[in-house]
Design a protein around this motif. Structure first.
Motif, PDB file in Angstrom:
ATOM      1  N   CYS A 129      -5.391   0.203   5.962  1.00 18.56           N
ATOM      2  CA  CYS A 129      -5.730   1.617   6.200  1.00 18.56           C
ATOM      3  C   CYS A 129      -6.922   2.065   5.358  1.00 18.56           C
ATOM      4  CB  CYS A 129      -4.513   2.495   5.919  1.00 18.56           C
ATOM      5  SG  CYS A 129      -4.101   2.623   4.177  1.00 18.56           S
ATOM      6  N   CYS A 179       0.174   3.355   3.569  1.00 19.89           N
ATOM      7  CA  CYS A 179       0.645   2.898   4.892  1.00 19.89           C
ATOM      8  C   CYS A 179       1.874   1.995   4.797  1.00 19.89           C
ATOM      9  CB  CYS A 179      -0.483   2.198   5.650  1.00 19.89           C
ATOM     10  SG  CYS A 179      -0.928   0.589   5.000  1.00 19.89           S
ATOM     11  N   CYS A 198       0.853  -1.188   0.000  1.00 21.54           N
ATOM     12  CA  CYS A 198       0.000   0.000   0.000  1.00 21.54           C
ATOM     13  C   CYS A 198       0.895   1.246   0.000  1.00 21.54           C
ATOM     14  CB  CYS A 198      -0.874  -0.022   1.242  1.00 21.54           C
ATOM     15  SG  CYS A 198      -1.725   1.525   1.543  1.00 21.54           S
ATOM     16  N   CYS A 237      -6.939  -0.716   0.484  1.00 19.86           N
ATOM     17  CA  CYS A 237      -5.983  -1.368   1.367  1.00 19.86           C
ATOM     18  C   CYS A 237      -6.763  -1.995   2.521  1.00 19.86           C
ATOM     19  CB  CYS A 237      -4.997  -0.330   1.886  1.00 19.86           C
ATOM     20  SG  CYS A 237      -3.935  -0.958   3.177  1.00 19.86           S
TER      21      CYS A 237
HETATM   22 ZN    ZN Z   1      -2.687   0.959   3.556  1.00 16.78          ZN
END
Ligand code: ZN
Length: 217
Positions: free
Chosen positions: A70, A52, A49, A67
């Motif tokens: 997050c 994050c 991701c 994701c």
């Molecule tokens: Zn993420």
């Protein structure tokens, strides 16, 4: 042979609730629980991701996803930046190409593979390969798994680059931190200090600068 009879749809109970036995029978008739194991699996891709930095699985064929950690919206399409492109900030899990006639500065690119066929300056973060196929001066930070500079092309990195592998066929100027190795192919030139566990230098390749095995030294 028993006579075929249709069942009444109306349940003869005032509350409208089915008796437990009847409810279970109907649930069993319409349930797919026994077939769950045969469900077709969607091919997935393990990605990192870009918000994050954690690993997450996304459907391979999707154009975008979220994701699982997050919940950031993850764009998965490839992006082509042409001359005069207005959008200079690109976040995608796909690939980015800067076209040959482009001359873009202040780019902010986070992607899988990036192909600099034209001039592009700014910051780059590539999970895959950043391939430089045009002489470029990059003013921002450069992070990539593999950085490749093609033959006859000159790359100037004013803030240096942090990579796993650097492969030079052309000429590179800047400070290089490589976690795995630096490969200078025949005719390649590297000007600048270089931190890498391994420095492979072909006959006729030049390195001007210090080489040490780790960046902390
Ligand atoms: Zn993420």
């Amino acid at each position: 042979m028993s006579e075929y009879r249709t069942e009444p749809l109306v349940v003869p109970v005032c509350s409208g609730l089915l008796s437990e036995g009847e409810r279970n029978r109907r649930v069993a008739l319409t349930s797919f629980s026994g077939k769950l194991a045969e469900r077709p699996t969607v091919p997935e891709r393990d990605v990192i991701c870009y918000e994050c930095g954690r690993h997450t699985l996304v459907p391979r064929a999707a154009l975008s996803s979220r994701c699982t950690h997050c919940h950031a919206h993850l764009r998965m399409t490839d992006v082509v930046l042409r001359h005069g492109a207005q959008r200079l900030t690109v976040r995608t899990l796909g690939d980015v190409t800067v076209q040959a006639d482009a001359q873009l500065s202040q780019l902010s690119v986070v992607c899988r593979h990036c192909y600099l066929e034209g001039r592009g300056s700014g910051s780059f973060r590539c999970e895959g390969t950043l391939r430089v196929a045009c002489s470029n001066r990059i003013e921002g930070s450069v992070q990539a798994d593999t950085l490749v500079v093609e033959r006859g092309k000159e790359l100037i990195l004013t803030q240096g680059a942090t990579v796993n592998v650097l492969e030079v066929y052309g000429k590179v100027t800047g400070r290089i931190v490589a976690r795995t190795r630096v490969v200078l192919h025949r005719g390649a030139e590297l000007h600048g200090n270089c931190f890498a566990p391994t420095l492979e230098q072909a006959a006729g390749a030049k390195h001007r600068g210090e080489w040490s095995r780790s960046a902390s030294v």
